[in-house]
Design a protein around this motif. Structure first.
Motif, mmCIF file in Angstrom:
data_model
loop_
_atom_site.group_PDB
_atom_site.id
_atom_site.type_symbol
_atom_site.label_atom_id
_atom_site.label_comp_id
_atom_site.label_asym_id
_atom_site.label_seq_id
_atom_site.Cartn_x
_atom_site.Cartn_y
_atom_site.Cartn_z
ATOM 1 N N ARG A 102 0.841 -1.211 0.000
ATOM 2 C CA ARG A 102 0.000 0.000 0.000
ATOM 3 C C ARG A 102 0.863 1.244 0.000
ATOM 4 N N ALA A 103 1.986 1.184 0.738
ATOM 5 C CA ALA A 103 2.850 2.368 0.774
ATOM 6 C C ALA A 103 3.538 2.576 -0.563
ATOM 7 N N LEU A 104 3.866 1.478 -1.257
ATOM 8 C CA LEU A 104 4.660 1.607 -2.483
ATOM 9 C C LEU A 104 3.828 1.865 -3.725
ATOM 10 N N PHE A 105 2.508 1.662 -3.638
ATOM 11 C CA PHE A 105 1.698 1.723 -4.861
ATOM 12 C C PHE A 105 1.802 3.082 -5.545
ATOM 13 N N ALA A 106 1.514 4.145 -4.782
ATOM 14 C CA ALA A 106 1.511 5.476 -5.408
ATOM 15 C C ALA A 106 2.900 5.875 -5.905
ATOM 16 N N PRO A 107 3.985 5.693 -5.102
ATOM 17 C CA PRO A 107 5.303 6.021 -5.647
ATOM 18 C C PRO A 107 5.656 5.251 -6.897
ATOM 19 N N LEU A 108 5.235 3.981 -6.978
ATOM 20 C CA LEU A 108 5.562 3.204 -8.172
ATOM 21 C C LEU A 108 4.841 3.753 -9.399
ATOM 22 N N VAL A 109 3.572 4.143 -9.226
ATOM 23 C CA VAL A 109 2.842 4.695 -10.373
ATOM 24 C C VAL A 109 3.498 5.996 -10.819
ATOM 25 N N VAL A 110 3.889 6.823 -9.830
ATOM 26 C CA VAL A 110 4.525 8.093 -10.174
ATOM 27 C C VAL A 110 5.860 7.844 -10.860
ATOM 28 N N PHE A 111 6.596 6.820 -10.390
ATOM 29 C CA PHE A 111 7.888 6.499 -11.004
ATOM 30 C C PHE A 111 7.702 6.036 -12.443
ATOM 31 N N GLY A 112 6.676 5.201 -12.666
ATOM 32 C CA GLY A 112 6.394 4.762 -14.031
ATOM 33 C C GLY A 112 6.072 5.944 -14.918
ATOM 34 N N ALA A 113 5.246 6.872 -14.399
ATOM 35 C CA ALA A 113 4.899 8.056 -15.183
ATOM 36 C C ALA A 113 6.146 8.883 -15.459
ATOM 37 N N TYR A 114 7.021 8.979 -14.464
ATOM 38 C CA TYR A 114 8.282 9.713 -14.664
ATOM 39 C C TYR A 114 9.080 9.088 -15.797
ATOM 40 N N ILE A 115 9.149 7.746 -15.794
ATOM 41 C CA ILE A 115 9.939 7.076 -16.834
ATOM 42 C C ILE A 115 9.370 7.359 -18.200
ATOM 43 N N PHE A 116 8.025 7.293 -18.348
ATOM 44 C CA PHE A 116 7.581 7.503 -19.721
ATOM 45 C C PHE A 116 7.458 8.955 -20.132
ATOM 46 N N VAL A 117 7.409 9.864 -19.151
ATOM 47 C CA VAL A 117 7.423 11.275 -19.545
ATOM 48 C C VAL A 117 8.819 11.693 -19.998
ATOM 49 N N HIS A 118 9.858 11.091 -19.376
ATOM 50 C CA HIS A 118 11.219 11.452 -19.743
ATOM 51 C C HIS A 118 11.823 10.504 -20.771
ATOM 52 N N GLY A 119 10.960 9.837 -21.526
ATOM 53 C CA GLY A 119 11.462 8.827 -22.455
ATOM 54 C C GLY A 119 12.413 9.369 -23.504
#
Lengths: 236, 80, 126
Positions: A102-119
């Motif tokens: 539960r703690a990691l869910f939101a950071p992981l989604v944000v990290f994924g978004a970071y990866i594809f925004v900075h592709g």
């Protein structure tokens, strides 16, 4: 006898592969030379692989996303009806796993978004970011085995991002003269800043959303194997 | 030095692949297959392909292994 | 032995081990696992084709190199081939989709027949 044929087959295969080694050298084909020379000047992207995936070979990427969609729908179709299908027994998640997920869910989604925004700037992009988002969804599924993804939302995300991809390509066709063309429509921007590369970041974000939704749907169907209709039947 | 590390990594890939094929326990062989995939992503990194290395680590090593584990569990479950 | 030969060796040994598993193993899940090993081997092989010893990753992240690239003067052999990397990038994602499709067939076959051994699945033969 069968084992013998198999061994001979593997031996021949190995000899064939090994005989290829001296023939292989570093390749410097026309295309790769062109892409390494013109990639940055054409698109102002720092990451040449992104320029190739999204722009030069963007049509292939569209086909690839289509293949992924087809295989996910195939898996959903095969596992759709539940009759006699062995379901994995839900095992209780430990407190540690539940809290951590539960703690990691939101950071992981944000990290994924970071990866594809900075592709277009750093290694990574739509496919990797989508996979990271899917692993966030995986953690949710691990903790709560009865949880179902909102199928309506997933379908909308997938369809809209696919539609956006094709639409961007057609706009490129209308303005720049070829499908997914990066000329003329948007300013290329300054190299190595977030808003650069013209249409490339937009397309990669769409690819990221689509891949994330598809891989999440795949995990959901592997865990539950109950489609939308089945679920509604159970409720009725 | 780097070459020595590469050599060890290739050896690990080979051993993991052979182990994945010859191990009796399905769960261990699936995990060894995941290990081979994860170590292959280091080789991708060494070959100057960080994009491919990220994809291999996120998809090839993580998601594929999870899908295999779920399928293994679902096929070993006794039907009621 | 230079590093390129080592990478080819890794790719080929993975493919060979995968073929061996495909030919010798009778458990369906192991056969699908052998497919993924062949997949990884083929990806390593393709990326090794584009590798140039001493070249950097195809990411233009310093200003001097950007100036070279703007004037189309990138030195031959300065970066590795981005085309094969783009190909492998998408191939990995397709690979997981195809693997999941195969595994869902395996689950379906198990539900129908109660076995994973292909020697007992007589009706698969023609």
């Amino acid at each position: 006898m069968k084992q013998l044929i198999g061994s001979v087959f593997v031996l021949v295969m190995g000899l064939f592969l090994w005989s290829l080694v001296p023939l292989l050298g570093p390749s410097a084909g026309y295309l790769s030379t062109y892409f390494t020379q013109h990639g940055v000047a054409d698109n102002h992207t720092a990451n040449l692989v992104t320029a190739v995936v999204v722009n030069y070979r963007g049509f292939d990427t569209l086909g690839e996303v289509l293949v992924l969609f087809a295989s996910v729908s195939g898996a959903t179709f095969v596992l759709r009806r539940r009759d006699g299908l062995p379901t994995a027994q839900p095992w209780p998640a430990s407190e540690f796993l539940a809290t951590g997920a539960r703690a990691l869910f939101a950071p992981l989604v944000v990290f994924g978004a970071y990866i594809f925004v900075h592709g277009h700037l750093t290694p990574g992009g739509g496919f990797q970011g989508g996979a990271v988002v899917a692993s966030a969804v995986l953690m949710l599924l691990l903790v709560n085995r009865d949880r179902h993804l909102p199928h309506g939302l997933m379908t909308w995300l997938e369809s809209l991002s696919g539609f956006g991809f094709v639409l961007t390509g057609l706009i490129g066709l209308a303005v720049g003269g070829s499908f997914l063309s990066n000329k003329g429509l948007m300013p290329l921007g300054e190299w190595n800043t977030l808003f650069s590369g013209g249409l490339i970041p937009i397309i990669y974000v769409l690819v990221g959303i689509k891949v994330g939704a598809e891989l999440s749907a795949l995990l959901d169907v592997m865990f539950h194997s109950t489609g939308d209709a089945d679920h509604q039947e159970g409720q009725a | 030095m780097m070459l020595a590390i590469d050599f060890v990594v290739v050896a690990v890939i080979f051993v993991a692949a052979v182990g994945a094929m010859s191990c009796k326990n399905l769960v261990s062989s699936v995990l060894l297959g995941g290990l081979a995939s994860l170590v292959a992503s280091y080789l991708f990194l060494r070959m100057g392909a960080p994009d491919v290395a990220m994809t291999e680590a996120a998809i090839g090593a993580a998601l594929t292994t999870v899908i295999f584990l779920v399928a293994t569990r679902r096929t070993q479950e006794v039907e009621e | 032995m230079n590093e390129l030969t080592l990478y080819y060796l890794a790719a080929m040994s993975l493919m060979l081990v995968g073929f061996m598993g495909l030919v010798w193993k009778r458990n369906l899940i192991k056969m699908v696992l052998a497919f993924t090993l062949i997949d990884t081997g083929a990806h390593l092989f393709l990326v090794a084709l584009g590798y140039l010893p001493g070249a950097t990753a195809p990411i233009v992240d310093d200003a001097g190199m950007f100036a070279q690239a703007q004037s189309l003067m990138v030195r031959q052999g300065a970066v590795v081939d981005p085309v094969v990397q783009a190909l492998v990038l998408t191939a990995i994602v397709i690979g997981v989709g195809v693997t999941a499709l195969m595994l869902s067939y395996v689950v379906r076959i198990y539900a129908r027949r109660g076995t994973l051994d292909i020697a007992e699945l007589r009706r698969l033969k023609w």
